[in-house]
Write an enzyme that holds these catalytic residues in place. Structure first.
Site, PDB file in Angstrom:
ATOM      1  N   ASN A  10      38.203  28.191  44.169  1.00  0.00           N
ATOM      2  CA  ASN A  10      38.904  29.226  44.532  1.00  0.00           C
ATOM      3  C   ASN A  10      38.489  29.195  46.613  1.00  0.00           C
ATOM      4  O   ASN A  10      37.537  29.789  46.679  1.00  0.00           O
ATOM      5  CB  ASN A  10      37.614  30.598  44.239  1.00  0.00           C
ATOM      6  N   TRP A  11      39.445  29.505  46.818  1.00  0.00           N
ATOM      7  CA  TRP A  11      39.426  29.662  48.316  1.00  0.00           C
ATOM      8  C   TRP A  11      39.446  31.040  49.232  1.00  0.00           C
ATOM      9  O   TRP A  11      39.232  31.313  49.690  1.00  0.00           O
ATOM     10  CB  TRP A  11      40.873  28.539  49.185  1.00  0.00           C
ATOM     11  N   LYS A  12      39.259  32.061  48.134  1.00  0.00           N
ATOM     12  CA  LYS A  12      39.122  33.341  48.716  1.00  0.00           C
ATOM     13  C   LYS A  12      40.314  34.105  49.865  1.00  0.00           C
ATOM     14  O   LYS A  12      41.545  32.943  50.185  1.00  0.00           O
ATOM     15  CB  LYS A  12      37.848  33.498  48.777  1.00  0.00           C
ATOM     16  N   HIS A  96      38.301  37.865  38.884  1.00  0.00           N
ATOM     17  CA  HIS A  96      37.107  37.842  39.668  1.00  0.00           C
ATOM     18  C   HIS A  96      36.277  38.855  40.215  1.00  0.00           C
ATOM     19  O   HIS A  96      36.860  40.192  40.025  1.00  0.00           O
ATOM     20  CB  HIS A  96      37.622  37.253  40.634  1.00  0.00           C
ATOM     21  N   GLU A  98      34.408  39.825  42.457  1.00  0.00           N
ATOM     22  CA  GLU A  98      35.426  39.980  44.118  1.00  0.00           C
ATOM     23  C   GLU A  98      36.393  41.548  43.692  1.00  0.00           C
ATOM     24  O   GLU A  98      36.517  42.487  44.276  1.00  0.00           O
ATOM     25  CB  GLU A  98      35.596  39.537  45.244  1.00  0.00           C
ATOM     26  N   GLU A 168      30.590  33.354  36.131  1.00  0.00           N
ATOM     27  CA  GLU A 168      29.861  34.524  37.894  1.00  0.00           C
ATOM     28  C   GLU A 168      29.132  34.840  38.056  1.00  0.00           C
ATOM     29  O   GLU A 168      29.010  35.899  37.594  1.00  0.00           O
ATOM     30  CB  GLU A 168      30.568  34.179  38.473  1.00  0.00           C
ATOM     31  N   GLY A 174      27.717  33.571  46.558  1.00  0.00           N
ATOM     32  CA  GLY A 174      28.142  33.905  47.880  1.00  0.00           C
ATOM     33  C   GLY A 174      26.740  33.695  48.859  1.00  0.00           C
ATOM     34  O   GLY A 174      26.378  33.714  50.408  1.00  0.00           O
ATOM     35  N   SER A 214      27.664  29.391  44.282  1.00  0.00           N
ATOM     36  CA  SER A 214      26.696  28.882  45.129  1.00  0.00           C
ATOM     37  C   SER A 214      26.911  27.091  44.627  1.00  0.00           C
ATOM     38  O   SER A 214      26.269  26.395  44.528  1.00  0.00           O
ATOM     39  CB  SER A 214      24.879  28.958  45.187  1.00  0.00           C
ATOM     40  N   GLY A 235      33.394  28.024  45.271  1.00  0.00           N
ATOM     41  CA  GLY A 235      33.654  29.123  46.513  1.00  0.00           C
ATOM     42  C   GLY A 235      33.708  28.485  47.599  1.00  0.00           C
ATOM     43  O   GLY A 235      34.406  27.363  48.292  1.00  0.00           O
ATOM     44  N   GLY A 236      32.312  28.669  48.689  1.00  0.00           N
ATOM     45  CA  GLY A 236      32.699  28.125  50.114  1.00  0.00           C
ATOM     46  C   GLY A 236      32.530  27.349  49.883  1.00  0.00           C
ATOM     47  O   GLY A 236      33.095  26.015  51.038  1.00  0.00           O
TER      48      GLY A 236
HETATM   49  P1  13P Z   1      30.530  30.795  46.306  1.00  0.00           P
HETATM   50  O1  13P Z   1      30.660  28.603  45.084  1.00  0.00           O
HETATM   51  O2  13P Z   1      30.310  30.227  47.197  1.00  0.00           O
HETATM   52  O3  13P Z   1      29.165  30.993  46.066  1.00  0.00           O
HETATM   53  O4  13P Z   1      31.732  31.362  45.454  1.00  0.00           O
HETATM   54  C1  13P Z   1      31.788  31.193  43.665  1.00  0.00           C
HETATM   55  C2  13P Z   1      32.675  32.193  43.843  1.00  0.00           C
HETATM   56  O5  13P Z   1      33.139  33.317  43.421  1.00  0.00           O
HETATM   57  C3  13P Z   1      33.901  31.543  43.355  1.00  0.00           C
HETATM   58  O6  13P Z   1      35.322  31.820  42.550  1.00  0.00           O
END
Ligand code: 13P
Length: 251
Positions: A10-12, A96, A98, A168, A174, A214, A235-236
């Site tokens: 997920n590149w956000k 998601h 967010e 999640e 994050g 994470s 994510g990251g």
């Molecule tokens: P991180 O891997 O950066 O914690 O993000 C997880 C996430 O929200 C993937 O959708």
């Protein structure tokens, strides 16, 4: 029971065009040595057409991070299920954390989006997960059960069978605070039991349930070893081809 295994990035709201294309190219390059998992990249909406074109015919599928549930109309700033489909994307991420917490999406929105995605022929990945204070109050299981029940409301078993869930925990997103394999497994088992109650053992047993929050190259092996963890939503660590590939190469 053998289930599909999926590793998704997920590149956000990261990557401008050149970065997105370079990242996708790096991942495609790395997957010239095949892996036994499906790979999905949830890119920013403006990159969907180009990344989908780049990935066409290869081992990587592309998805949108969000969409609106209406077919079309005066909804400034939104993208429709048909637009996502038309871009060449096959997947869509729904609910998601967010979207839920920054943009105030409700369980009802999630349900409408899930139905709209299925109707459009997209593959939905639905996200659920509890907040830190809900975990501390020992409400995690109830919170997640209600999220699953409400997301799937009104769906047939056949429809539910094409949905993937990503667990999640919001406190792990994050933050660098990954859930332990035991905590994650316990929630994944719970989610599968909730799905079984709704749609029966066949649907529940075959449904991939991914962990997110994470995930890094050095913690994926312990998580993926657990019985009900069928991959990861990253994510990251998905923003660098090398770390994403290292995660997706887990066995
Ligand atoms: P991180 O891997 O950066 O914690 O993000 C997880 C996430 O929200 C993937 O959708």
């Amino acid at each position: 029971m053998a289930r599909r295994t999926i590793f998704a990035g997920n590149w956000k709201m990261y990557t401008v065009r050149g970065e997105a294309l370079a990242l996708a190219r790096g991942i495609l390059e790395g997957l010239k040595s095949p892996i036994p998992h499906e790979v999905v990249l949830f890119t920013p909406a403006v990159h969907l057409f180009e990344v989908a074109a780049l990935c066409a015919g290869g081992p990587v599928a592309v998805g949108a991070q969000n969409m609106y549930f209406e077919r079309e109309g005066a909804f400034t700033g939104e993208i429709s299920p048909a637009m996502v489909k038309d871009s060449g994307a096959r997947w869509v991420l729904i609910g998601h954390s967010e979207r839920r917490h920054v943009f105030h999406e409700t369980d009802e929105d999630v349900n409408k989006k899930l139905r709209a995605a299925l109707q459009a022929g997209l593959l939905p990945m639905v996200c659920v997960g509890e907040l830190l204070d809900e975990r501390e109050a020992e409400k995690s299981e109830d919170v997640v059960r209600v999220q699953v029940e409400r997301a799937f409301e009104g769906l047939t078993g056949g429809e539910a069978a094409s949905v993937v869930i990503a667990y999640e925990p919001v406190w792990a997103i994050g933050t660098g605070k990954v859930a332990t394999p035991e905590i994650a497994q316990s929630m994944h088992g719970h989610i599968r039991a909730v799905v079984e109650k709704l749609f029966g053992g066949d649907v529940a047993g075959a449904m991939p349930i991914l962990y997110g929050g994470s995930v890094k190259p050095d913690n994926i092996a312990g998580l993926f070893a657990m019985e009900d963890i069928d991959g990861a939503l990253v994510g990251g660590a998905s923003l660098k081809a090398s770390s994403f590939l290292e995660i997706a190469r887990v066995r």
